[in-house]
Design a protein around this motif. Structure first.
Motif, mmCIF file in Angstrom:
data_model
loop_
_atom_site.group_PDB
_atom_site.id
_atom_site.type_symbol
_atom_site.label_atom_id
_atom_site.label_comp_id
_atom_site.label_asym_id
_atom_site.label_seq_id
_atom_site.Cartn_x
_atom_site.Cartn_y
_atom_site.Cartn_z
ATOM 1 N N ASP A 397 0.840 -1.270 -0.060
ATOM 2 C CA ASP A 397 0.173 0.070 0.039
ATOM 3 C C ASP A 397 0.982 1.206 0.220
ATOM 4 O OD1 ASP A 397 -2.089 1.512 0.213
ATOM 5 O OD2 ASP A 397 -2.663 1.235 2.254
ATOM 6 N N PRO A 398 1.409 1.560 -1.334
ATOM 7 C CA PRO A 398 2.631 2.694 -1.203
ATOM 8 C C PRO A 398 1.691 4.139 -0.918
ATOM 9 C CG PRO A 398 2.083 1.802 -3.247
ATOM 10 C CD PRO A 398 1.412 0.797 -2.279
ATOM 11 N N TYR A 399 0.450 4.113 -1.203
ATOM 12 C CA TYR A 399 0.112 5.602 -0.717
ATOM 13 C C TYR A 399 -0.189 5.821 0.299
ATOM 14 C CZ TYR A 399 -4.119 8.688 -0.209
ATOM 15 O OH TYR A 399 -4.797 9.821 0.155
ATOM 16 N N THR A 400 -0.211 5.052 1.328
ATOM 17 C CA THR A 400 -0.182 4.986 3.020
ATOM 18 C C THR A 400 1.125 5.527 3.384
ATOM 19 O OG1 THR A 400 -2.131 3.666 3.168
ATOM 20 C CG2 THR A 400 -0.520 4.170 5.183
ATOM 21 N N LEU A 401 2.287 5.030 2.787
ATOM 22 C CA LEU A 401 3.521 5.483 2.943
ATOM 23 C C LEU A 401 3.897 6.782 2.587
ATOM 24 C CD1 LEU A 401 6.511 4.855 3.998
ATOM 25 C CD2 LEU A 401 7.207 4.057 1.779
ATOM 26 N N TRP A 468 -0.402 8.732 20.123
ATOM 27 C CA TRP A 468 -0.719 9.247 18.510
ATOM 28 C C TRP A 468 0.381 8.568 17.592
ATOM 29 C CZ3 TRP A 468 0.264 12.505 22.602
ATOM 30 C CH2 TRP A 468 1.489 12.914 22.643
ATOM 31 N N ASP A 469 0.977 7.569 17.980
ATOM 32 C CA ASP A 469 2.283 6.989 17.207
ATOM 33 C C ASP A 469 1.849 6.789 15.755
ATOM 34 O OD1 ASP A 469 1.864 6.160 19.924
ATOM 35 O OD2 ASP A 469 3.405 4.656 19.861
ATOM 36 N N LEU A 470 2.553 7.330 14.864
ATOM 37 C CA LEU A 470 2.109 7.484 13.677
ATOM 38 C C LEU A 470 2.186 6.269 12.694
ATOM 39 C CD1 LEU A 470 3.102 11.112 12.467
ATOM 40 C CD2 LEU A 470 1.096 10.220 13.473
ATOM 41 N N ASN A 471 3.452 5.372 13.173
ATOM 42 C CA ASN A 471 3.500 4.040 12.647
ATOM 43 C C ASN A 471 2.120 3.350 12.633
ATOM 44 O OD1 ASN A 471 4.746 4.302 15.208
ATOM 45 N ND2 ASN A 471 4.774 2.236 15.348
ATOM 46 N N HIS A 472 1.519 3.330 13.911
ATOM 47 C CA HIS A 472 0.445 2.551 14.171
ATOM 48 C C HIS A 472 -0.880 2.923 13.455
ATOM 49 C CE1 HIS A 472 2.520 0.284 16.925
ATOM 50 N NE2 HIS A 472 2.631 0.834 17.896
ATOM 51 N N ALA A 473 -0.549 4.464 13.549
ATOM 52 C CA ALA A 473 -1.788 5.231 12.700
ATOM 53 C C ALA A 473 -1.762 4.573 11.228
ATOM 54 C CB ALA A 473 -1.792 6.703 12.794
ATOM 55 N N PHE A 474 -0.585 4.821 10.360
ATOM 56 C CA PHE A 474 -0.708 4.364 9.168
ATOM 57 C C PHE A 474 -0.580 3.071 8.815
ATOM 58 C CE2 PHE A 474 -0.326 9.034 9.518
ATOM 59 C CZ PHE A 474 -0.695 9.676 8.298
ATOM 60 N N GLY A 475 -0.266 1.999 9.840
ATOM 61 C CA GLY A 475 -0.334 0.875 9.648
ATOM 62 C C GLY A 475 1.102 0.455 8.686
ATOM 63 N N VAL A 476 2.377 1.165 8.864
ATOM 64 C CA VAL A 476 3.247 0.933 8.140
ATOM 65 C C VAL A 476 4.328 -0.011 8.699
ATOM 66 C CG1 VAL A 476 3.224 3.081 6.814
ATOM 67 C CG2 VAL A 476 4.438 2.987 9.084
ATOM 68 N N LEU A 750 -5.260 -0.514 16.684
ATOM 69 C CA LEU A 750 -6.511 0.179 16.806
ATOM 70 C C LEU A 750 -6.742 1.375 17.887
ATOM 71 C CD1 LEU A 750 -8.949 -3.042 16.583
ATOM 72 C CD2 LEU A 750 -8.466 -1.538 14.789
ATOM 73 N N PHE A 751 -7.106 2.524 17.324
ATOM 74 C CA PHE A 751 -7.273 3.683 18.266
ATOM 75 C C PHE A 751 -8.487 3.402 18.985
ATOM 76 C CE2 PHE A 751 -8.914 7.628 19.271
ATOM 77 C CZ PHE A 751 -8.029 8.375 20.031
ATOM 78 N N ARG A 752 -8.535 3.967 20.188
ATOM 79 C CA ARG A 752 -9.676 3.433 21.087
ATOM 80 C C ARG A 752 -9.939 4.752 22.105
ATOM 81 N NH1 ARG A 752 -12.824 -1.056 22.205
ATOM 82 N NH2 ARG A 752 -13.970 -0.784 24.245
ATOM 83 N N TRP A 818 -5.932 8.531 10.864
ATOM 84 C CA TRP A 818 -5.864 7.083 11.295
ATOM 85 C C TRP A 818 -5.976 6.096 10.037
ATOM 86 C CZ3 TRP A 818 -3.676 6.622 15.982
ATOM 87 C CH2 TRP A 818 -3.306 5.367 16.321
ATOM 88 N N LEU A 819 -5.129 6.087 8.914
ATOM 89 C CA LEU A 819 -5.441 5.204 7.603
ATOM 90 C C LEU A 819 -5.402 3.969 7.832
ATOM 91 C CD1 LEU A 819 -4.916 8.050 6.526
ATOM 92 C CD2 LEU A 819 -3.861 7.241 4.555
#
Length: 835
Positions: A397-401, A468-476, A750-752, A818-819
């Motif tokens: 999923d290169p768009y997310t990166l 708010w860890d961005l690696n988790h938010a974007f799933g990279v 998952l954000f909760r 949160w993609l």
């Protein structure tokens, strides 16, 4: 006679609130003002405070003001979604304006690897003063008019010295769409003889109110993630100048007084320096003196915090500056009865104006301290950083990166190409498809804030999210390493070129793991093409196709092979979606004609909005579908739900709400629609209503903890500590279930931020998403809630007649960034028939 006298008194009091006042109510009176400079009333037709200035009036006056003085330059930095200009005023002495490029160059000595190599005495201090990021907190924007006039018209050696010593970046209206919305509301409901009765319609603005932007986002939560046009321009302004002080003028409840930072000390992020907090408190003494002089009540240290760096008042703290929050008790109109007496709009403006002046005074008098803070911040951050690297990738999923990389570049974080493939902890990172972030750089602290997980805290209460860890938010995919071969520095977002699409006369396969696959799928369906989804894996000898792959057969379609090819090239351009041409149906795994290739229907989506619905959640869904994916969505207002023809739609999305607006008849009609084939997708609080009305059945876990040895003073903290303000948790996925199509890992972050804990179904295949036994990845959760969360499920679904009911305990689309979990919602739309 007594009644007549009482009537006269009432009329007099009302008239007293309606009386126009003079600009002198705000301005210091010990100086002269240039009579050639236009006053706000010359353009508005009223003194700020008599009526609410709309954004277009603000722009009109400030544009004229800038043309009238050589102290001000006005810049249009871009536009909101509603095409309103996002203006900025640069205010300083004429001499500084002439040398503005030289000043910017000189200030670079503060943002380098060396300490104390700058001549502080020759550098001006830079302050970025921002007003009314929440549109229905208008005292800030209206005060900005008075403040700009003062800076343009004040005469004498003191103001000239101040302007010689200062660059003022004045952002008068941070949320133009919200300001316009609120001004229209309150002005259209204001009585000519002002009525301060707080039950008057003037103080009860209609949904969604003026707080948010066009898509109903809180713009004061987007400083780190930079998803919205208003945020993108202010982040650019910030890094162009790196202000020493940034102020953020807000309003709070009408029965409050005035707050300025510092906030609650123990709720400050540990990366914020002690010197920063000392200077914040020192600046606070200037605010206290100024407010004392005009007799205004105030307080500090008892509310709000400096933990989440995504807010304006905290963001400068991780960038070598000082952020300051102001909160003024709100009149929410012209004048309102409060516990502190009648609170007039003009009074709230005066407090905001007064603290804008005290900020200017403080910044000048402690300039050396502020410049020292900034100089030391970057040099020390670099010196203390380690020779380590983060490497990021998302092959499937290169768009997310690319979206994450865009955020990094906007924050002036240095990123590099990966020279050669590398394997780290079972993750393979490929050259040309990965981003490398050295921690040894000036923004090292900000990088750590973005990517480091934190699970221990001094306090258990947070004004906003705790993670708010961005690696988790974007799933990279992300790994840290000490040894890596890096290539050239990225100057723009990582270029991932579209693969040349080959023409097929048989079929095309669209990879569903790509974020924008749903956008392409919708466009193809909307053209009347027939698409299928693979419920099993298959391969063609060159590629393996996972669960959820979309199949586009070429034959027996409304368009011929050439037309389909050209359409596919058009709709996929720039989408970063992998599409493969297939030449045979004799694939490994299932064949292309398999009964496990199920038809995909064109969704017709309705979104419930209006009174009773949480506007943030509704706006995030609207923005995802409309702005990001280009998928049409019809917004149905709760007021009109009873007379809405639901038969036009296949899906109805219920954001967090009580759904109390639905009467018995409407509820039965909704249930009938579902039984006839409709799909309801419910989030957060709405799932409890769906359960109570027997749309779906699930069991929940309850917190049975009672307060012991907690005194009354700590009651609020006891209940506050029970909340999940926003943390990140690990869940395991059954990738064979349609809700998880497109995910290539068996786990998801998952954000909760809710406390609805759903028990798993007795049948394991009905629990395709389930929190692990050790779920906490980042953020705060108390031990009782953690125990309840373990093994619970955030998703449930069941059939109802011919339709489907789908529920999520939490928000999969959080704040537009949160993609990593948005595909769960997308799958609930496109694949609901398979569930």
């Amino acid at each position: 006679m007594k009644k007549l006298l009482l009537l006269i008194v009432i009329c007099f009091l009302n008239y007293s609130y309606a009386q126009e006042h003079d600009l002198n109510y705000y301005l210091p009176q010990n100086i002269a003002y240039n009579p050639e400079i236009p006053k706000p009333s010359d353009v508005l037709g009223f003194v700020p405070g008599d009526w609410h200035a709309s954004h277009d009036q603000i722009v009109q006056y400030l544009s004229l003001l800038a043309r009238s003085t050589d102290r001000i330059e006005i810049e249009n930095r871009g536009y909101t979604y509603e095409r309103r200009p996002l203006i900025l005023l640069k205010i300083t002495s004429p001499e500084n304006h002439k040398n503005i490029d030289g000043i910017l160059e000189q200030r670079k000595t503060l943002i380098d690897l060396s300490k104390n190599n700058a001549d502080y005495n020759k550098l001006p201090v830079v302050i970025n003063q921002t007003f009314s990021v929440h549109g229905n907190e208008p005292s800030g924007a209206n005060a900005a008019l008075v403040y700009a006039y003062y800076l343009a018209a004040a005469e004498g050696t003191q103001i000239e010295k101040t302007l010689d010593n200062t660059i003022i970046l004045l952002d008068p209206s941070c949320n133009p769409d919200g300001i316009q919305r609120f001004a229209n509301w309150t002005n259209s409901n204001r009585s000519l003889h002002v009525n301060p009765d707080n039950q008057d319609r003037e103080f009860d603005e209609t949904w969604p109110g003026g707080r948010t932007n066009h898509y109903w986002f809180d713009l004061n939560r987007d400083w780190l993630t930079v998803q919205l046009p208003e945020s993108k321009v202010r982040i650019k302004t910030f890094y162009d100048w790196r202000p020493n002080v940034l102020t953020d003028h807000h309003e709070m409840g009408s029965n409050s007084t005035f707050f300025f930072q510092p906030g609650i000390p123990q709720r400050t992020h540990p990366f914020t320096s002690e010197l920063n907090q000392e200077l914040t408190e020192k600046i606070g003494t200037y605010h206290a003196k100024a407010l004392d002089d005009i007799g205004s009540l105030y307080y500090a240290k008892e509310s709000f915090d400096d933990f989440f760096y995504g807010k304006a008042s905290a963001f400068p703290d991780i960038n070598g500056g000082v952020g300051i929050l102001f909160e003024q008790g709100s009149s929410r109109g012209s004048a309102q009865n409060t516990v502190n007496g009648v609170l007039e709009f003009k009074f709230t403006i005066r407090n905001q104006f007064t603290t804008a002046l005290s900020t200017l005074k403080a910044a000048n008098e402690i300039k050396i301290d502020l410049l020292t803070l900034q100089d030391n911040f970057y040099a020390e951050a670099y010196a203390k950083s380690k020779d380590e690297y983060y490497v990021l990738s998302k092959d499937e999923d290169p768009y997310t990166l690319k979206e994450l990389h865009s955020i990094l570049l906007q924050h002036k974080i240095e990123t590099y190409e990966l020279n050669e493939d590398i394997s780290l902890n079972d993750n393979t990172f490929k050259a040309g498809k990965s981003v490398v972030i050295p921690l040894k750089q000036l923004q090292s602290k900000l990088i750590r804030v973005m990517f480091e997980s934190r699970t221990t805290f001094k306090d258990s209460i947070f004004y906003d999210v705790s993670a708010w860890d961005l690696n988790h938010a974007f799933g990279v995919d992300i790994e840290k390493t000490k040894k890596i071969s890096i290539g050239d520095k990225f100057e723009t977002i990582i270029p991932i070129e579209d693969k040349q699409l080959e023409k097929s006369n048989y079929a095309y396969a669209i990879r569903w793991s790509d974020f924008n696959a749903s956008a392409i799928t919708h466009k193809l369906l909307d053209k009347g093409l027939r698409l299928k989804v693979a419920q099993r894996q298959f391969g063609d000898g060159n590629n393996t196709y996972d669960y959820g792959t979309i199949l586009l057969p070429v034959q027996n379609q409304r368009l011929n092979a050439d037309q389909i090819y050209n359409l596919l090239k058009t709709v996929s351009k720039g989408k970063d979606v992998f599409i493969s041409a297939l030449s045979t149906g004799l694939t490994s795994g299932i064949n292309l004609g398999s009964p496990n290739m199920r038809n995909v229907k064109l969704p017709k989506i309705a979104l419930l909005v209006g009174e009773g619905v949480r506007s943030y959640d509704a706006g995030e869904i609207w923005h995802l579908l409309d702005a990001r994916l280009g998928i049409p969505v019809t917004k149905i207002d709760t007021r009109n739900f009873g007379r809405t023809n639901l038969n036009r739609y296949t899906h109805l999305v219920l954001p967090s709400s009580s759904a109390s607006f639905l009467d018995k008849t409407s509820t039965e009609n909704l249930k009938k629609w579902v039984r006839q084939g409709g799909t309801i997708i419910g989030f957060r609080n709405s799932i409890n209503w769906l359960k109570s009305k027997k749309f779906i059945n699930f069991e929940t876990k309850s917190d049975t903890t009672i307060a012991k040895n907690i005194n009354y003073q700590n009651k609020r903290d006891f209940y506050g500590g029970k909340q999940i303000g926003g943390a990140i948790f690990k869940a395991k996925l059954d990738r064979t279930h349609p809700i998880n199509y497109g995910y290539t890992s068996d786990e998801i972050a998952l954000f909760r931020n809710t406390r609805t804990f759903v028990k798993p179904d007795k049948l394991s295949f009905n629990n395709p998403i389930q929190y692990t036994d050790d779920p906490l990845l980042s953020g705060y959760i108390n031990k009782d809630n953690l125990k309840l969360l373990k093994g619970s499920v955030p998703f449930q679904t069941n059939g109802l007649g011919s339709g489907q009911v789908i529920v999520f305990t939490d928000n999969t689309n959080f704040r537009a960034f949160w993609l990593g979990s948005m595909k769960l919602f997308i799958n609930s739309i496109f694949f609901s028939d398979l569930m």
